[in-house]
Design a protein around this motif. Structure first.
Motif, PDB file in Angstrom:
ATOM      1  N   PRO A 239       5.167   4.552  10.455  1.00 27.30           N
ATOM      2  CA  PRO A 239       4.922   3.384  11.302  1.00 27.30           C
ATOM      3  C   PRO A 239       3.963   3.685  12.445  1.00 27.30           C
ATOM      4  O   PRO A 239       4.119   4.682  13.161  1.00 27.30           O
ATOM      5  CB  PRO A 239       6.321   3.043  11.829  1.00 27.30           C
ATOM      6  N   GLY A 240       2.952   2.824  12.591  1.00 27.27           N
ATOM      7  CA  GLY A 240       1.989   2.977  13.667  1.00 27.27           C
ATOM      8  C   GLY A 240       0.829   3.901  13.351  1.00 27.27           C
ATOM      9  O   GLY A 240      -0.118   3.991  14.126  1.00 27.27           O
ATOM     10  N   GLN A 241       0.874   4.568  12.205  1.00 27.59           N
ATOM     11  CA  GLN A 241      -0.196   5.492  11.816  1.00 27.59           C
ATOM     12  C   GLN A 241      -1.023   4.872  10.702  1.00 27.59           C
ATOM     13  O   GLN A 241      -0.485   4.435   9.684  1.00 27.59           O
ATOM     14  CB  GLN A 241       0.407   6.821  11.356  1.00 27.59           C
ATOM     15  N   GLU A 242      -2.311   4.836  10.886  1.00 22.29           N
ATOM     16  CA  GLU A 242      -3.191   4.176   9.920  1.00 22.29           C
ATOM     17  C   GLU A 242      -3.176   4.913   8.589  1.00 22.29           C
ATOM     18  O   GLU A 242      -3.348   6.128   8.531  1.00 22.29           O
ATOM     19  CB  GLU A 242      -4.617   4.124  10.474  1.00 22.29           C
ATOM     20  N   PRO A 243      -2.955   4.185   7.483  1.00 15.16           N
ATOM     21  CA  PRO A 243      -2.960   4.835   6.170  1.00 15.16           C
ATOM     22  C   PRO A 243      -4.374   5.248   5.769  1.00 15.16           C
ATOM     23  O   PRO A 243      -5.363   4.693   6.255  1.00 15.16           O
ATOM     24  CB  PRO A 243      -2.410   3.740   5.243  1.00 15.16           C
ATOM     25  N   THR A 244      -4.465   6.205   4.886  1.00 12.48           N
ATOM     26  CA  THR A 244      -5.766   6.692   4.433  1.00 12.48           C
ATOM     27  C   THR A 244      -6.412   5.677   3.497  1.00 12.48           C
ATOM     28  O   THR A 244      -5.742   4.816   2.905  1.00 12.48           O
ATOM     29  CB  THR A 244      -5.611   8.023   3.698  1.00 12.48           C
ATOM     30  N   ALA A 245      -7.727   5.810   3.330  1.00 10.72           N
ATOM     31  CA  ALA A 245      -8.454   4.942   2.409  1.00 10.72           C
ATOM     32  C   ALA A 245      -7.941   5.126   0.978  1.00 10.72           C
ATOM     33  O   ALA A 245      -7.843   4.163   0.208  1.00 10.72           O
ATOM     34  CB  ALA A 245      -9.952   5.237   2.490  1.00 10.72           C
ATOM     35  N   GLN A 246      -7.604   6.352   0.613  1.00 16.32           N
ATOM     36  CA  GLN A 246      -7.073   6.628  -0.729  1.00 16.32           C
ATOM     37  C   GLN A 246      -5.743   5.910  -0.936  1.00 16.32           C
ATOM     38  O   GLN A 246      -5.486   5.337  -2.005  1.00 16.32           O
ATOM     39  CB  GLN A 246      -6.904   8.129  -0.916  1.00 16.32           C
ATOM     40  N   HIS A 247      -4.889   5.928   0.092  1.00 18.30           N
ATOM     41  CA  HIS A 247      -3.590   5.252   0.004  1.00 18.30           C
ATOM     42  C   HIS A 247      -3.773   3.747  -0.159  1.00 18.30           C
ATOM     43  O   HIS A 247      -3.120   3.112  -1.009  1.00 18.30           O
ATOM     44  CB  HIS A 247      -2.776   5.557   1.254  1.00 18.30           C
ATOM     45  N   LEU A 248      -4.680   3.147   0.608  1.00 20.53           N
ATOM     46  CA  LEU A 248      -4.924   1.705   0.517  1.00 20.53           C
ATOM     47  C   LEU A 248      -5.506   1.329  -0.840  1.00 20.53           C
ATOM     48  O   LEU A 248      -5.159   0.282  -1.403  1.00 20.53           O
ATOM     49  CB  LEU A 248      -5.852   1.260   1.642  1.00 20.53           C
ATOM     50  N   ALA A 249      -6.371   2.175  -1.366  1.00 21.75           N
ATOM     51  CA  ALA A 249      -6.949   1.899  -2.687  1.00 21.75           C
ATOM     52  C   ALA A 249      -5.864   1.880  -3.767  1.00 21.75           C
ATOM     53  O   ALA A 249      -5.889   1.034  -4.678  1.00 21.75           O
ATOM     54  CB  ALA A 249      -8.015   2.943  -3.017  1.00 21.75           C
ATOM     55  N   ALA A 250      -4.907   2.794  -3.654  1.00 23.88           N
ATOM     56  CA  ALA A 250      -3.804   2.809  -4.620  1.00 23.88           C
ATOM     57  C   ALA A 250      -2.956   1.554  -4.509  1.00 23.88           C
ATOM     58  O   ALA A 250      -2.500   1.002  -5.529  1.00 23.88           O
ATOM     59  CB  ALA A 250      -2.949   4.057  -4.402  1.00 23.88           C
ATOM     60  N   LEU A 251      -2.747   1.056  -3.278  1.00 23.07           N
ATOM     61  CA  LEU A 251      -1.984  -0.178  -3.094  1.00 23.07           C
ATOM     62  C   LEU A 251      -2.726  -1.373  -3.686  1.00 23.07           C
ATOM     63  O   LEU A 251      -2.106  -2.259  -4.304  1.00 23.07           O
ATOM     64  CB  LEU A 251      -1.724  -0.417  -1.608  1.00 23.07           C
ATOM     65  N   ILE A 252      -4.031  -1.412  -3.518  1.00 26.57           N
ATOM     66  CA  ILE A 252      -4.823  -2.514  -4.079  1.00 26.57           C
ATOM     67  C   ILE A 252      -4.689  -2.528  -5.593  1.00 26.57           C
ATOM     68  O   ILE A 252      -4.558  -3.591  -6.218  1.00 26.57           O
ATOM     69  CB  ILE A 252      -6.291  -2.388  -3.634  1.00 26.57           C
ATOM     70  N   ASP A 253      -4.688  -1.343  -6.208  1.00 31.25           N
ATOM     71  CA  ASP A 253      -4.494  -1.272  -7.663  1.00 31.25           C
ATOM     72  C   ASP A 253      -3.127  -1.828  -8.056  1.00 31.25           C
ATOM     73  O   ASP A 253      -2.999  -2.520  -9.084  1.00 31.25           O
ATOM     74  CB  ASP A 253      -4.618   0.177  -8.137  1.00 31.25           C
ATOM     75  N   LEU A 254      -2.100  -1.548  -7.262  1.00 31.41           N
ATOM     76  CA  LEU A 254      -0.766  -2.072  -7.557  1.00 31.41           C
ATOM     77  C   LEU A 254      -0.724  -3.591  -7.443  1.00 31.41           C
ATOM     78  O   LEU A 254      -0.055  -4.269  -8.230  1.00 31.41           O
ATOM     79  CB  LEU A 254       0.262  -1.467  -6.595  1.00 31.41           C
ATOM     80  N   LEU A 255      -1.436  -4.136  -6.465  1.00 30.59           N
ATOM     81  CA  LEU A 255      -1.419  -5.577  -6.232  1.00 30.59           C
ATOM     82  C   LEU A 255      -2.285  -6.333  -7.236  1.00 30.59           C
ATOM     83  O   LEU A 255      -2.065  -7.527  -7.466  1.00 30.59           O
ATOM     84  CB  LEU A 255      -1.899  -5.879  -4.808  1.00 30.59           C
ATOM     85  N   ARG A 256      -3.267  -5.644  -7.847  1.00 32.47           N
ATOM     86  CA  ARG A 256      -4.180  -6.283  -8.802  1.00 32.47           C
ATOM     87  C   ARG A 256      -3.828  -5.973 -10.248  1.00 32.47           C
ATOM     88  O   ARG A 256      -4.425  -6.537 -11.169  1.00 32.47           O
ATOM     89  CB  ARG A 256      -5.613  -5.790  -8.557  1.00 32.47           C
ATOM     90  N   GLY A 257      -2.919  -5.056 -10.484  1.00 34.34           N
ATOM     91  CA  GLY A 257      -2.694  -4.522 -11.823  1.00 34.34           C
ATOM     92  C   GLY A 257      -2.167  -5.536 -12.816  1.00 34.34           C
ATOM     93  O   GLY A 257      -1.896  -6.695 -12.487  1.00 34.34           O
ATOM     94  N   PRO A 258      -1.981  -5.093 -14.065  1.00 33.27           N
ATOM     95  CA  PRO A 258      -1.496  -5.992 -15.125  1.00 33.27           C
ATOM     96  C   PRO A 258      -0.088  -6.523 -14.862  1.00 33.27           C
ATOM     97  O   PRO A 258       0.262  -7.606 -15.325  1.00 33.27           O
ATOM     98  CB  PRO A 258      -1.550  -5.119 -16.386  1.00 33.27           C
ATOM     99  N   ASP A 259       0.714  -5.746 -14.155  1.00 34.04           N
ATOM    100  CA  ASP A 259       2.035  -6.201 -13.716  1.00 34.04           C
ATOM    101  C   ASP A 259       2.015  -6.162 -12.185  1.00 34.04           C
ATOM    102  O   ASP A 259       2.617  -5.279 -11.569  1.00 34.04           O
ATOM    103  CB  ASP A 259       3.129  -5.295 -14.274  1.00 34.04           C
TER     104      ASP A 259
END
Length: 325
Positions: free
Chosen positions: A248-268
């Motif tokens: 909490p309060g610590q900015e996530p890395t670009a790699q971490h955000l990219a992985a989240l975007i894949d989860l939100l856009r994925g086939p499921d």
């Protein structure tokens, strides 16, 4: 449970919140009878340490966060004065106590805290107010804590502290608080037990309504803003597959955000849930980049629309309903 910590370790957790990280990670549910013994032992010290404080019309108790405060105040009725430390809308992880917050604890016979690294500031406040660490009663270690899957949030083990987002654990919290209040005010024991049964019936009704609703959710995968939804997910057969802010309060890395975007856009695709206490700019940016909506859940309550535990847990379910359908 075979993994229950030894009674001595749990006593140290309640009397000072001093469990080291390894023991905090492995803390599991203990029988309610053990919780009662711990509470009574703690209050044996309270009755002595509080004898020098000024006499008040009614005993004073406090709670660090709204969900616990709501349970305590409804059990206490007019027999105790109950104070909330963390104002609704504030982030427990970054909270900095004000002098007047500390002053309200000076006469508190007991401070109900969560523990599990959510509100460690309660111990410092108790010391500053002259209340003493022994009067900080950490609830979290008694609620069968949930350990997040390793690596999902951090490389080191992480325990979700938000046990109240499971209504069945909230009922267990009622039982523990009833016994603690009865130890503080033995004459009021039957009063607290009667009110506790009423509360548990209300919590059970909320749980049954939510379970019926959850059974109809076609989506089951969620991304939360921080690690606060594991109890709700576990109870209603959802899966937390990602967390925006591992710390909490610590900015996530670009790699971490990219992985989240894949989860939100994925086939499921997972569904994205934000929190009003956290960085709404970061949540909105992630949603925009992924091309999805961010559904705001308030896991702490106390604001308009979540002025009671039942309204809080139904709010969580309603937002889930909008996002997972």
């Amino acid at each position: 449970h075979a993994n229950a910590p030894p009674p001595g370790a749990m006593m140290r957790a309640l009397e000072g919140g001093r469990l080291d990280r390894k023991r905090r990670v492995t803390a599991r549910l203990v029988p309610l009878g053990m919780a009662v013994v711990i509470a009574v032992a703690a209050f044996a010290q309270v009755s002595c340490s509080g004898c020098a404080r000024r006499r008040l019309a009614r005993p004073q108790v406090a709670a660090t966060v709204f969900p616990v405060y709501d349970i305590v105040r409804r059990l206490a009725g007019d027999r105790l004065d109950v104070h909330l430390i963390l104002a609704p809308g504030l982030d427990a992880h970054s909270y900095e106590p004000r002098p007047r917050d500390v002053a309200t604890l000076a006469d508190s016979s007991l401070i109900f805290a969560v523990g599990l690294e959510l509100d460690g500031w309660a111990l410092d406040m108790a010391r500053s107010a002259g209340a003493g660490e022994a009067r900080v009663f950490e609830m979290g270690p008694l609620m069968d804590p949930i350990l997040a899957p390793q690596g999902l949030i951090r490389t080191e083990p992480f325990i979700d502290a938000h046990f109240w987002l499971d209504p069945l654990r909230a009922q267990r919290a009622v039982d523990v608080i009833v016994e603690a209040l009865g130890a503080l005010d033995p004459v009021g024991g039957p009063f607290y037990r009667g009110r506790g049964e009423d509360l548990k019936r209300s919590f059970q009704a909320a749980h049954e309504d939510i379970a019926a609703r959850a059974a109809r959710w076609p989506s089951r995968r969620i991304v939360s803003f921080h690690g606060s939804l594991f109890y709700f997910a576990s109870r209603y057969d959802l899966e937390v597959v990602g967390v925006v802010e591992p710390v909490p309060g610590q900015e996530p890395t670009a790699q971490h955000l990219a992985a989240l975007i894949d989860l939100l856009r994925g086939p499921d695709p997972a569904v994205h849930f934000s929190e009003p206490q956290m960085d709404d700019v970061r949540a909105a940016a992630l949603a925009r980049e992924a091309g999805v909506n961010a559904h705001e859940i308030d896991p702490m309550g106390g604001r308009p629309g979540t002025e009671s535990y039942e309204r809080l847990i139904r709010h969580v379910a309603a937002v889930m309903d909008g996002g997972l359908r």
